[in-house]
Design a protein around this motif. Structure first.
Motif, mmCIF file in Angstrom:
data_model
loop_
_atom_site.group_PDB
_atom_site.id
_atom_site.type_symbol
_atom_site.label_atom_id
_atom_site.label_comp_id
_atom_site.label_asym_id
_atom_site.label_seq_id
_atom_site.Cartn_x
_atom_site.Cartn_y
_atom_site.Cartn_z
ATOM 1 N N ALA A 22 51.056 76.402 17.946
ATOM 2 C CA ALA A 22 51.684 77.455 18.737
ATOM 3 C C ALA A 22 50.769 78.631 19.023
ATOM 4 N N LEU A 23 49.928 79.018 18.046
ATOM 5 C CA LEU A 23 49.163 80.255 18.147
ATOM 6 C C LEU A 23 47.708 80.057 17.749
ATOM 7 N N VAL A 24 46.865 80.971 18.216
ATOM 8 C CA VAL A 24 45.494 81.103 17.747
ATOM 9 C C VAL A 24 45.354 82.540 17.255
ATOM 10 N N MET A 25 44.748 82.725 16.081
ATOM 11 C CA MET A 25 44.594 84.072 15.528
ATOM 12 C C MET A 25 43.121 84.340 15.235
ATOM 13 N N TYR A 26 42.627 85.443 15.787
ATOM 14 C CA TYR A 26 41.277 85.925 15.530
ATOM 15 C C TYR A 26 41.395 87.171 14.651
ATOM 16 N N VAL A 27 40.538 87.269 13.633
ATOM 17 C CA VAL A 27 40.554 88.425 12.747
ATOM 18 C C VAL A 27 39.123 88.940 12.594
ATOM 19 N N TYR A 28 38.978 90.263 12.739
ATOM 20 C CA TYR A 28 37.677 90.914 12.606
ATOM 21 C C TYR A 28 37.875 92.255 11.924
ATOM 22 N N SER A 43 49.113 83.881 28.356
ATOM 23 C CA SER A 43 48.647 83.463 29.674
ATOM 24 C C SER A 43 49.796 83.380 30.672
ATOM 25 N N LYS A 44 49.454 83.512 31.947
ATOM 26 C CA LYS A 44 50.457 83.342 32.999
ATOM 27 C C LYS A 44 50.999 81.918 33.029
ATOM 28 N N LYS A 45 50.249 80.996 32.456
ATOM 29 C CA LYS A 45 50.704 79.606 32.400
ATOM 30 C C LYS A 45 51.898 79.446 31.467
ATOM 31 N N ASN A 46 52.121 80.416 30.584
ATOM 32 C CA ASN A 46 53.268 80.347 29.672
ATOM 33 C C ASN A 46 54.577 80.687 30.356
ATOM 34 N N GLY A 47 54.515 81.384 31.489
ATOM 35 C CA GLY A 47 55.749 81.730 32.190
ATOM 36 C C GLY A 47 55.590 83.020 32.966
ATOM 37 N N ASN A 48 56.697 83.467 33.518
ATOM 38 C CA ASN A 48 56.654 84.698 34.303
ATOM 39 C C ASN A 48 56.565 85.914 33.384
ATOM 40 N N SER A 49 56.565 87.094 33.965
ATOM 41 C CA SER A 49 56.333 88.308 33.173
ATOM 42 C C SER A 49 57.429 88.535 32.140
ATOM 43 N N VAL A 50 58.645 88.130 32.441
ATOM 44 C CA VAL A 50 59.740 88.297 31.486
ATOM 45 C C VAL A 50 59.496 87.449 30.244
ATOM 46 N N PHE A 67 57.454 87.165 24.464
ATOM 47 C CA PHE A 67 56.525 86.754 23.411
ATOM 48 C C PHE A 67 55.876 87.973 22.768
ATOM 49 N N VAL A 68 55.435 88.918 23.590
ATOM 50 C CA VAL A 68 54.750 90.107 23.085
ATOM 51 C C VAL A 68 55.678 90.921 22.192
ATOM 52 N N ARG A 69 56.909 91.137 22.621
ATOM 53 C CA ARG A 69 57.857 91.914 21.821
ATOM 54 C C ARG A 69 58.141 91.233 20.479
ATOM 55 N N LYS A 70 58.317 89.915 20.516
ATOM 56 C CA LYS A 70 58.586 89.184 19.274
ATOM 57 C C LYS A 70 57.399 89.262 18.320
ATOM 58 N N VAL A 118 46.265 87.718 18.568
ATOM 59 C CA VAL A 118 47.109 86.533 18.536
ATOM 60 C C VAL A 118 47.225 86.021 19.967
ATOM 61 N N VAL A 119 46.859 84.755 20.171
ATOM 62 C CA VAL A 119 46.934 84.124 21.480
ATOM 63 C C VAL A 119 48.043 83.082 21.417
ATOM 64 N N VAL A 120 48.996 83.191 22.330
ATOM 65 C CA VAL A 120 50.078 82.206 22.406
ATOM 66 C C VAL A 120 49.569 81.031 23.228
ATOM 67 N N ARG A 121 49.588 79.862 22.659
ATOM 68 C CA ARG A 121 49.079 78.677 23.353
ATOM 69 C C ARG A 121 50.034 78.245 24.458
ATOM 70 N N VAL A 122 49.451 77.658 25.499
ATOM 71 C CA VAL A 122 50.238 77.173 26.633
ATOM 72 C C VAL A 122 51.069 75.977 26.189
ATOM 73 N N GLY A 123 52.322 75.981 26.554
ATOM 74 C CA GLY A 123 53.209 74.878 26.212
ATOM 75 C C GLY A 123 53.702 74.905 24.780
#
Length: 117
Positions: free
Chosen positions: A27-33, A47-54, A59-62, A81-86
């Motif tokens: 589901a996710l990719v996490m980078y830590v620095y 990504s825009k591939k995940n859906g429209n702005s809503v 996802f961002v709010r959650k 945190v990167v939400v993976r497509v699909g």
């Protein structure tokens, strides 16, 4: 209302992408620095591939709420945190368990921090 500790500039994101350590699950990719601050900051990329702005903003709010509720003991981290497509993470609890799994991979969850003391 307090400002949420987030990464905003492109240079901050690029620094974490290039120098940070990453782990991923379905589901996710996490980078830590590590940064030189006394608090943690989070950046969320959907990504825009995940859906429209809503959908993307949901996802961002959650993820912001998950970050807020699951405090990390170690301070001075930049986290992306990167939400993976699909990714099937429409459910809050699935998203939270994916996030906690990645924290455990980075050894940032509460149990690993207590063991290192």
């Amino acid at each position: 209302m307090k400002n949420f500790p987030s990464l905003k500039s492109n240079t901050d994101f690029q620094r974490v992408y290039k120098n940070g350590k990453s782990y991923a699950n379905k589901a996710l990719v996490m980078y830590v620095y590590e940064n030189a601050l006394t608090y943690n900051r989070i950046g969320i990329s959907v990504s825009k591939k995940n859906g429209n702005s809503v959908v993307r903003h949901t996802f961002v709010r959650k993820l912001r709420e998950i970050f807020r509720l699951n405090k990390i003991e170690k301070k001075g981290l930049d986290i992306i945190v990167v939400v993976r497509v699909g990714a099937d993470v429409k459910d809050y609890h699935k998203l939270e368990s994916a996030y906690l799994h990645l924290l455990k991979s980075h050894r940032l969850d509460k149990e690993d921090v207590e063991e290192n003391k």
